[in-house]
Design an enzyme around this catalytic site. Structure first.
Site, PDB file in Angstrom:
ATOM      1  N   THR A   3      55.435  44.791  28.439  1.00 38.07           N
ATOM      2  CA  THR A   3      55.764  46.181  28.726  1.00 38.07           C
ATOM      3  C   THR A   3      55.974  46.985  27.446  1.00 38.07           C
ATOM      4  OG1 THR A   3      57.516  47.571  29.645  1.00 38.07           O
ATOM      5  CG2 THR A   3      58.164  45.380  28.995  1.00 38.07           C
ATOM      6  N   ASP A   4      55.789  48.301  27.544  1.00 33.51           N
ATOM      7  CA  ASP A   4      56.102  49.161  26.395  1.00 33.51           C
ATOM      8  C   ASP A   4      57.608  49.298  26.195  1.00 33.51           C
ATOM      9  OD1 ASP A   4      56.697  50.801  28.590  1.00 33.51           O
ATOM     10  OD2 ASP A   4      55.476  52.495  27.928  1.00 33.51           O
ATOM     11  N   GLU A   5      58.394  48.832  27.183  1.00 28.29           N
ATOM     12  CA  GLU A   5      59.855  48.974  27.058  1.00 28.29           C
ATOM     13  C   GLU A   5      60.418  48.131  25.910  1.00 28.29           C
ATOM     14  OE1 GLU A   5      62.091  49.078  30.705  1.00 28.29           O
ATOM     15  OE2 GLU A   5      60.318  49.591  31.865  1.00 28.29           O
TER      16      GLU A   5
ATOM     17  N   TYR B 168      66.306  43.624  30.961  1.00 24.83           N
ATOM     18  CA  TYR B 168      64.890  43.402  31.295  1.00 24.83           C
ATOM     19  C   TYR B 168      64.018  43.460  30.041  1.00 24.83           C
ATOM     20  CZ  TYR B 168      60.112  44.704  32.592  1.00 24.83           C
ATOM     21  OH  TYR B 168      58.745  44.768  32.665  1.00 24.83           O
TER      22      TYR B 168
ATOM     23  N   LYS C  82      61.772  40.542  28.095  1.00 22.48           N
ATOM     24  CA  LYS C  82      60.325  40.633  27.876  1.00 22.48           C
ATOM     25  C   LYS C  82      60.023  40.559  26.377  1.00 22.48           C
ATOM     26  CE  LYS C  82      57.410  41.187  30.479  1.00 22.48           C
ATOM     27  NZ  LYS C  82      56.606  40.240  31.311  1.00 22.48           N
TER      28      LYS C  82
HETATM   29  N1  LIG Z   1      55.401  47.598  36.953  1.00 18.75           N
HETATM   30  C1  LIG Z   1      55.290  48.131  35.746  1.00 18.75           C
HETATM   31  O1  LIG Z   1      55.231  49.359  35.619  1.00 18.75           O
HETATM   32  C2  LIG Z   1      55.146  47.264  34.529  1.00 18.75           C
HETATM   33  C3  LIG Z   1      55.009  47.890  33.302  1.00 18.75           C
HETATM   34  C4  LIG Z   1      54.852  47.101  32.173  1.00 18.75           C
HETATM   35  C5  LIG Z   1      54.792  45.728  32.280  1.00 18.75           C
HETATM   36  N2  LIG Z   1      54.956  45.128  33.476  1.00 18.75           N
HETATM   37  C6  LIG Z   1      54.899  43.657  33.517  1.00 18.75           C
HETATM   38  O2  LIG Z   1      53.824  43.282  34.366  1.00 18.75           O
HETATM   39  C7  LIG Z   1      54.129  42.081  35.056  1.00 18.75           C
HETATM   40  C8  LIG Z   1      53.999  42.286  36.547  1.00 18.75           C
HETATM   41  O3  LIG Z   1      54.857  43.364  36.937  1.00 18.75           O
HETATM   42  P1  LIG Z   1      54.953  43.815  38.465  1.00 18.75           P
HETATM   43  O4  LIG Z   1      55.421  45.214  38.473  1.00 18.75           O
HETATM   44  O5  LIG Z   1      53.718  43.444  39.171  1.00 18.75           O
HETATM   45  O6  LIG Z   1      56.147  42.876  38.966  1.00 18.75           O
HETATM   46  P2  LIG Z   1      56.551  42.479  40.453  1.00 18.75           P
HETATM   47  O7  LIG Z   1      58.043  42.359  40.408  1.00 18.75           O
HETATM   48  O8  LIG Z   1      55.918  43.373  41.450  1.00 18.75           O
HETATM   49  O9  LIG Z   1      55.905  41.033  40.663  1.00 18.75           O
HETATM   50  C9  LIG Z   1      56.351  39.908  39.984  1.00 18.75           C
HETATM   51  C10 LIG Z   1      55.800  38.674  40.679  1.00 18.75           C
HETATM   52  O10 LIG Z   1      56.239  37.525  39.936  1.00 18.75           O
HETATM   53  C11 LIG Z   1      56.717  36.559  40.839  1.00 18.75           C
HETATM   54  N3  LIG Z   1      57.759  35.767  40.177  1.00 18.75           N
HETATM   55  C12 LIG Z   1      58.986  36.187  39.781  1.00 18.75           C
HETATM   56  N4  LIG Z   1      59.689  35.168  39.264  1.00 18.75           N
HETATM   57  C13 LIG Z   1      58.882  34.079  39.333  1.00 18.75           C
HETATM   58  C14 LIG Z   1      59.036  32.735  38.947  1.00 18.75           C
HETATM   59  N5  LIG Z   1      60.191  32.276  38.427  1.00 18.75           N
HETATM   60  N6  LIG Z   1      58.003  31.886  39.130  1.00 18.75           N
HETATM   61  C15 LIG Z   1      56.832  32.321  39.669  1.00 18.75           C
HETATM   62  N7  LIG Z   1      56.643  33.579  40.081  1.00 18.75           N
HETATM   63  C16 LIG Z   1      57.655  34.459  39.908  1.00 18.75           C
HETATM   64  C17 LIG Z   1      57.278  37.335  42.015  1.00 18.75           C
HETATM   65  O11 LIG Z   1      57.333  36.536  43.191  1.00 18.75           O
HETATM   66  C18 LIG Z   1      56.318  38.499  42.120  1.00 18.75           C
HETATM   67  O12 LIG Z   1      55.238  38.207  42.974  1.00 18.75           O
HETATM   68  C19 LIG Z   1      55.554  41.693  34.628  1.00 18.75           C
HETATM   69  O13 LIG Z   1      55.447  40.725  33.622  1.00 18.75           O
HETATM   70  C20 LIG Z   1      56.136  42.987  34.086  1.00 18.75           C
HETATM   71  O14 LIG Z   1      57.097  42.718  33.080  1.00 18.75           O
HETATM   72  C21 LIG Z   1      55.144  45.873  34.609  1.00 18.75           C
END
Ligand SMILES: NC(=O)c1ccc[n+]([C@@H]2O[C@H](COP(=O)([O-])OP(=O)(O)OC[C@H]3O[C@@H](n4cnc5c(N)ncnc54)[C@H](O)[C@@H]3O)[C@@H](O)[C@H]2O)c1
Length: 346
Positions: A130-132, A155, A159
């Site tokens: 993430t950019d965070e 969080y 990350k």
């Molecule tokens: N949503 C955003 O805007 C955003 C922005 C930047 C980066 N990200 C990164 O992108 C990735 C996906 O984000 P998202 O929004 O789809 O998240 P999300 O919370 O919608 O999905 C996360 C998934 O990971 C699974 N998970 C969680 N813990 C687990 C574990 N211990 N073992 C196996 N599976 C597990 C969950 O069941 C879920 O299906 C993350 O790494 C997040 O940090 C998200």
């Protein structure tokens, strides 16, 4: 290409799974199915013979070894994480265990498999972040890939730690990695605890639309299907050990984003009073970062990638998707913590 996707039942992971299968890649979806997961997100590909699912927790190293041995992936795209900042304020422990220890397990399982397979040249471990991790910007400037890390929430700190581990595994063990750091995603299948779906669903329910603080926080909004496209490009074409920032080239203040959604709803589902009248300012999130902005030049210049939609176009599609898919989001509103204000007590 056979891709092991972790977190493929979540929001972004499922967009990657759907797009990868549509492009003819074989996908193994590894997911623990936490509160944030929903297998309906991948229903459109689940009967494909290119798709398989493994329910597994990335905190369980032995299970990861088993899955690597069984499926022998060409590349790994690691998205599984605890992802909600507000939940990380109330309960940081799960974020440490999944995002840091879980990523460590993934790296070790991937390294063991890569070594046992004779270090295949095309193998990649793609870490999605993430950019965070870069902290908070003032009114000017953008995050580049060289911006110093300055995470400010449990969080983003978890990350950031995972990003450091991935780089260390590349430098120390030669594991072929690529990293991406993206801005705020939005789009179909977004879990109804995040800002965009909360705004749409509260508006439709006639409830107050909560805006943290004064709504002045600025985010760069990235349509999730554009993000999935960028991720598949990076895993195939990204340079080894390199990281790429992925942004939507769509910076907006939260309050403006919320008003845009309200205006779209006014058109699509008109009622006597404009939806914007439901906007209610609520106590700000502790440590709420003021502004995130991505300098997208590396991925644009080196890999030729740019987002395909503006935030207005992406929000039109997103609002329409929520109007058409009540059967998806309604049951999720009953899950623990959804619809409740979290992360206020710092
Ligand atoms: N949503 C955003 O805007 C955003 C922005 C930047 C980066 N990200 C990164 O992108 C990735 C996906 O984000 P998202 O929004 O789809 O998240 P999300 O919370 O919608 O999905 C996360 C998934 O990971 C699974 N998970 C969680 N813990 C687990 C574990 N211990 N073992 C196996 N599976 C597990 C969950 O069941 C879920 O299906 C993350 O790494 C997040 O940090 C998200």
């Amino acid at each position: 290409m056979k891709i092991l996707v972790t977190g493929g039942a979540g929001f972004i992971g499922s967009a990657v799974v759907r797009l990868a299968v549509a492009r003819g890649h074989e996908v193994v979806n590894l997911d623990a199915l936490t509160y944030a997961a929903c297998l309906e997100n991948v229903a459109e590909v689940s009967s494909s013979n290119l798709y398989s699912f493994e329910q597994a927790d990335i905190r369980d190293r032995a299970r990861l070894d088993e899955i690597f041995g069984l499926h022998r992936p060409d590349v790994v795209m690691h998205l599984a994480a605890e992802s909600h900042v507000d939940r990380s304020i109330d309960g940081p422990g799960d974020f440490i265990l999944t995002n840091i220890n879980g990523t460590y397990n993934m790296l070790e399982a991937a390294r063991a498999y890569w070594l046992s397979a004779g270090k295949p040249a095309g193998f990649r471990f793609h870490h999605i972040s993430t950019d965070e991790v870069f902290g908070s910007l003032g009114a000017e400037g953008q995050f580049t890939e060289d911006t110093s890390y300055d995470p400010r929430s449990p969080y983003s700190a978890s990350k950031a730690a995972s990003d450091h581990l991935v780089r260390a595994w590349h430098e120390t063990y030669g594991l072929p990695v690529v990293l991406t750091n993206c801005s705020n995603n939005y789009g179909p299948f977004h879990f109804p605890e995040k800002l965009v779906p909360v705004v749409i669903l509260n508006a439709l329910a006639g409830k107050p639309i909560p805006v943290y603080g004064g709504g002045e926080n600025v985010r760069d909004w990235l349509y999730v299907e554009d993000h999935a496209d960028a991720l598949l490009l990076v895993v195939e074409k990204g340079a080894l050990g390199r990281s790429y920032n992925i942004g939507g080239e769509n910076e907006r203040r939260n309050i403006d984003l919320v008003k845009t959604i309200c205006a779209i709803l006014d058109k699509k589902r008109p009622k006597s009073v404009p939806y914007a009248e439901q906007i209610t300012y609520v106590t700000d999130r502790p440590g709420h970062d003021a502004r995130y902005a991505i300098d997208p030049s590396r991925i644009r210049d080196e890999l030729g990638w740019r987002p395909s939609v503006t935030v207005e176009e992406g929000l039109e599609k997103t609002v329409q998707w929520y109007l058409d898919n009540e059967a998806w989001w309604k049951p999720l509103q009953a899950r623990a913590g959804v619809g409740v204000r979290l992360g206020v007590k710092a």
